[in-house]
Design a protein around this motif. Structure first.
Motif, PDB file in Angstrom:
ATOM      1  N   THR A  90       0.820  -1.207   0.000  1.00  0.00           N
ATOM      2  CA  THR A  90       0.000   0.000   0.000  1.00  0.00           C
ATOM      3  C   THR A  90       0.855   1.259   0.000  1.00  0.00           C
ATOM      4  O   THR A  90       1.985   1.280   0.480  1.00  0.00           O
ATOM      5  CB  THR A  90      -0.929   0.037   1.229  1.00  0.00           C
ATOM      6  OG1 THR A  90      -0.153   0.268   2.421  1.00  0.00           O
ATOM      7  CG2 THR A  90      -1.721  -1.243   1.374  1.00  0.00           C
ATOM      8  N   ASP A  91       0.261   2.304  -0.517  1.00  0.00           N
ATOM      9  CA  ASP A  91       0.824   3.648  -0.459  1.00  0.00           C
ATOM     10  C   ASP A  91      -0.257   4.592  -0.962  1.00  0.00           C
ATOM     11  O   ASP A  91      -1.386   4.170  -1.272  1.00  0.00           O
ATOM     12  CB  ASP A  91       2.100   3.768  -1.310  1.00  0.00           C
ATOM     13  CG  ASP A  91       3.039   4.863  -0.786  1.00  0.00           C
ATOM     14  OD1 ASP A  91       2.532   5.909  -0.316  1.00  0.00           O
ATOM     15  OD2 ASP A  91       4.260   4.688  -0.857  1.00  0.00           O
ATOM     16  N   LEU A  92       0.071   5.875  -1.059  1.00  0.00           N
ATOM     17  CA  LEU A  92      -0.856   6.842  -1.628  1.00  0.00           C
ATOM     18  C   LEU A  92      -1.054   6.540  -3.115  1.00  0.00           C
ATOM     19  O   LEU A  92      -0.192   5.930  -3.762  1.00  0.00           O
ATOM     20  CB  LEU A  92      -0.315   8.255  -1.440  1.00  0.00           C
ATOM     21  CG  LEU A  92      -0.196   8.732   0.011  1.00  0.00           C
ATOM     22  CD1 LEU A  92       0.480  10.101   0.067  1.00  0.00           C
ATOM     23  CD2 LEU A  92      -1.561   8.781   0.680  1.00  0.00           C
ATOM     24  N   PRO A  93      -2.172   6.976  -3.698  1.00  0.00           N
ATOM     25  CA  PRO A  93      -2.453   6.641  -5.099  1.00  0.00           C
ATOM     26  C   PRO A  93      -1.341   7.010  -6.068  1.00  0.00           C
ATOM     27  O   PRO A  93      -1.102   6.293  -7.042  1.00  0.00           O
ATOM     28  CB  PRO A  93      -3.738   7.418  -5.387  1.00  0.00           C
ATOM     29  CG  PRO A  93      -4.427   7.506  -4.061  1.00  0.00           C
ATOM     30  CD  PRO A  93      -3.323   7.671  -3.055  1.00  0.00           C
ATOM     31  N   VAL A  94      -0.640   8.105  -5.822  1.00  0.00           N
ATOM     32  CA  VAL A  94       0.382   8.565  -6.760  1.00  0.00           C
ATOM     33  C   VAL A  94       1.513   7.564  -6.915  1.00  0.00           C
ATOM     34  O   VAL A  94       2.170   7.517  -7.965  1.00  0.00           O
ATOM     35  CB  VAL A  94       0.933   9.941  -6.315  1.00  0.00           C
ATOM     36  CG1 VAL A  94       1.755   9.821  -5.037  1.00  0.00           C
ATOM     37  CG2 VAL A  94       1.743  10.590  -7.422  1.00  0.00           C
ATOM     38  N   ALA A  95       1.747   6.727  -5.907  1.00  0.00           N
ATOM     39  CA  ALA A  95       2.866   5.779  -5.949  1.00  0.00           C
ATOM     40  C   ALA A  95       2.494   4.418  -6.511  1.00  0.00           C
ATOM     41  O   ALA A  95       3.381   3.581  -6.724  1.00  0.00           O
ATOM     42  CB  ALA A  95       3.449   5.600  -4.546  1.00  0.00           C
ATOM     43  N   LEU A  96       1.225   4.173  -6.768  1.00  0.00           N
ATOM     44  CA  LEU A  96       0.808   2.807  -7.086  1.00  0.00           C
ATOM     45  C   LEU A  96       1.329   2.313  -8.427  1.00  0.00           C
ATOM     46  O   LEU A  96       1.638   1.128  -8.578  1.00  0.00           O
ATOM     47  CB  LEU A  96      -0.717   2.697  -7.030  1.00  0.00           C
ATOM     48  CG  LEU A  96      -1.359   3.006  -5.673  1.00  0.00           C
ATOM     49  CD1 LEU A  96      -2.856   2.681  -5.713  1.00  0.00           C
ATOM     50  CD2 LEU A  96      -0.676   2.259  -4.534  1.00  0.00           C
ATOM     51  N   ARG A 119      -2.699  -1.626  -3.350  1.00  0.00           N
ATOM     52  CA  ARG A 119      -3.890  -0.835  -3.015  1.00  0.00           C
ATOM     53  C   ARG A 119      -3.511   0.493  -2.384  1.00  0.00           C
ATOM     54  O   ARG A 119      -2.478   0.607  -1.711  1.00  0.00           O
ATOM     55  CB  ARG A 119      -4.774  -1.619  -2.030  1.00  0.00           C
ATOM     56  CG  ARG A 119      -5.374  -2.898  -2.594  1.00  0.00           C
ATOM     57  CD  ARG A 119      -6.225  -3.607  -1.556  1.00  0.00           C
ATOM     58  NE  ARG A 119      -7.323  -2.776  -1.083  1.00  0.00           N
ATOM     59  CZ  ARG A 119      -8.177  -3.133  -0.129  1.00  0.00           C
ATOM     60  NH1 ARG A 119      -8.027  -4.324   0.464  1.00  0.00           N
ATOM     61  NH2 ARG A 119      -9.141  -2.331   0.253  1.00  0.00           N
ATOM     62  N   ALA A 120      -4.369   1.471  -2.597  1.00  0.00           N
ATOM     63  CA  ALA A 120      -4.182   2.779  -1.967  1.00  0.00           C
ATOM     64  C   ALA A 120      -4.592   2.703  -0.501  1.00  0.00           C
ATOM     65  O   ALA A 120      -5.594   2.087  -0.152  1.00  0.00           O
ATOM     66  CB  ALA A 120      -5.011   3.840  -2.691  1.00  0.00           C
ATOM     67  N   LEU A 121      -3.774   3.324   0.345  1.00  0.00           N
ATOM     68  CA  LEU A 121      -4.107   3.425   1.763  1.00  0.00           C
ATOM     69  C   LEU A 121      -3.540   4.745   2.287  1.00  0.00           C
ATOM     70  O   LEU A 121      -2.326   4.915   2.394  1.00  0.00           O
ATOM     71  CB  LEU A 121      -3.519   2.258   2.562  1.00  0.00           C
ATOM     72  CG  LEU A 121      -4.113   1.998   3.964  1.00  0.00           C
ATOM     73  CD1 LEU A 121      -3.557   0.697   4.535  1.00  0.00           C
ATOM     74  CD2 LEU A 121      -3.881   3.115   4.947  1.00  0.00           C
ATOM     75  N   GLU A 122      -4.431   5.669   2.557  1.00  0.00           N
ATOM     76  CA  GLU A 122      -4.037   6.920   3.203  1.00  0.00           C
ATOM     77  C   GLU A 122      -4.256   6.750   4.694  1.00  0.00           C
ATOM     78  O   GLU A 122      -5.374   6.508   5.149  1.00  0.00           O
ATOM     79  CB  GLU A 122      -4.848   8.100   2.673  1.00  0.00           C
ATOM     80  CG  GLU A 122      -4.412   9.424   3.282  1.00  0.00           C
ATOM     81  CD  GLU A 122      -5.040  10.630   2.614  1.00  0.00           C
ATOM     82  OE1 GLU A 122      -4.854  11.749   3.129  1.00  0.00           O
ATOM     83  OE2 GLU A 122      -5.714  10.464   1.580  1.00  0.00           O
ATOM     84  N   TRP A 123      -3.177   6.843   5.446  1.00  0.00           N
ATOM     85  CA  TRP A 123      -3.241   6.599   6.879  1.00  0.00           C
ATOM     86  C   TRP A 123      -4.274   7.498   7.542  1.00  0.00           C
ATOM     87  O   TRP A 123      -4.419   8.675   7.203  1.00  0.00           O
ATOM     88  CB  TRP A 123      -1.886   6.860   7.523  1.00  0.00           C
ATOM     89  CG  TRP A 123      -0.765   6.074   6.926  1.00  0.00           C
ATOM     90  CD1 TRP A 123      -0.854   4.897   6.241  1.00  0.00           C
ATOM     91  CD2 TRP A 123       0.622   6.418   6.950  1.00  0.00           C
ATOM     92  NE1 TRP A 123       0.386   4.482   5.841  1.00  0.00           N
ATOM     93  CE2 TRP A 123       1.311   5.388   6.264  1.00  0.00           C
ATOM     94  CE3 TRP A 123       1.345   7.478   7.496  1.00  0.00           C
ATOM     95  CZ2 TRP A 123       2.691   5.415   6.101  1.00  0.00           C
ATOM     96  CZ3 TRP A 123       2.722   7.500   7.344  1.00  0.00           C
ATOM     97  CH2 TRP A 123       3.384   6.480   6.654  1.00  0.00           C
TER      98      TRP A 123
END
Length: 212
Positions: A90-96, A119-123
């Motif tokens: 996971t990471d922010l959408p920009v890194a996917l 998958r996107a995951l914003e903490w």
């Protein structure tokens, strides 16, 4: 004659492709440096230290659910998948897109292969879309911005169950609050054990488990 003639030097982004060897496997990792990805682009020392730990301990993730937070390039989660884990990166959408590229470059496809989910995951916001109680939670150099600490803690508290273990490996940027996070904030909710300290690189590896 004053300026280089190579137009790529003035491009908004530039890709770098590197090879790393861990656990008998060669990992081919793309890093798309530039303002769009920023800190998510490079392979940080904390990620390499965590991969070395997997190798030294001969960790086997077969039969375990694994999630990596703030993955950037995805190198840690990819290695965990190659070691048998059922992995979500996971990471922010920009890194996917960068993570997906690296998954394709390193994890073979096919009907018998288990590729990691990306998958996107914003903490602090998206963790409710993920199940509780992963067997293993991984984070490399995710502690660098004090304003994100409450959201990171909320995410860890959601993802970690009574039997979970988290491995967090980070450069100890004390001017940015890493010491406060690991020595004061995290122990309020978790048992925290310092496993390794690389004094030269100033990188610490912690084992984190839930308090009963």
């Amino acid at each position: 004659a004053v300026f280089p003639r190579d137009p790529a030097l003035f491009a908004e982004t530039f890709p770098e492709r590197s090879r790393f060897r861990f656990c008998g496997r060669v990992l081919r990792i793309a890093q798309h440096h530039g303002p769009r990805l920023g800190l998510a682009a490079p392979v940080w020392e904390g990620a390499l230290a965590l991969c070395r730990f997997f190798e030294e301990q001969r960790l086997d993730f077969r039969g375990r659910t694994v999630i990596e937070l703030g993955a950037g390039t995805g190198i840690v989660g990819i290695l965990a998948a190659l070691l048998g884990g059922d992995v979500t990166i996971t990471d922010l959408p920009v890194a996917l897109d960068q993570i997906r590229e690296n998954v394709r470059r390193n994890v073979p496809g096919g009907p018998t292969a288990t590729r990691p989910q990306v998958r996107a995951l914003e903490w602090g916001q998206d963790q409710g879309a993920f199940p509780r109680g992963y067997d293993v939670v991984l984070g490399a150099d995710v502690v660098y911005e004090p304003r994100s600490f409450p959201a990171l803690l909320a995410t860890l508290r959601h993802l970690c169950g009574p039997r979970s273990v988290a491995f967090l490996c980070c450069g100890m940027r004390r001017e940015l609050g890493a010491g406060v996070f690991f020595e004061t904030l995290l122990p309020r909710h978790f048992r925290t054990e310092l496993l390794r300290r690389d004094a030269e690189e100033d990188v610490n590896l912690y084992r984190v488990t839930c308090r009963q």
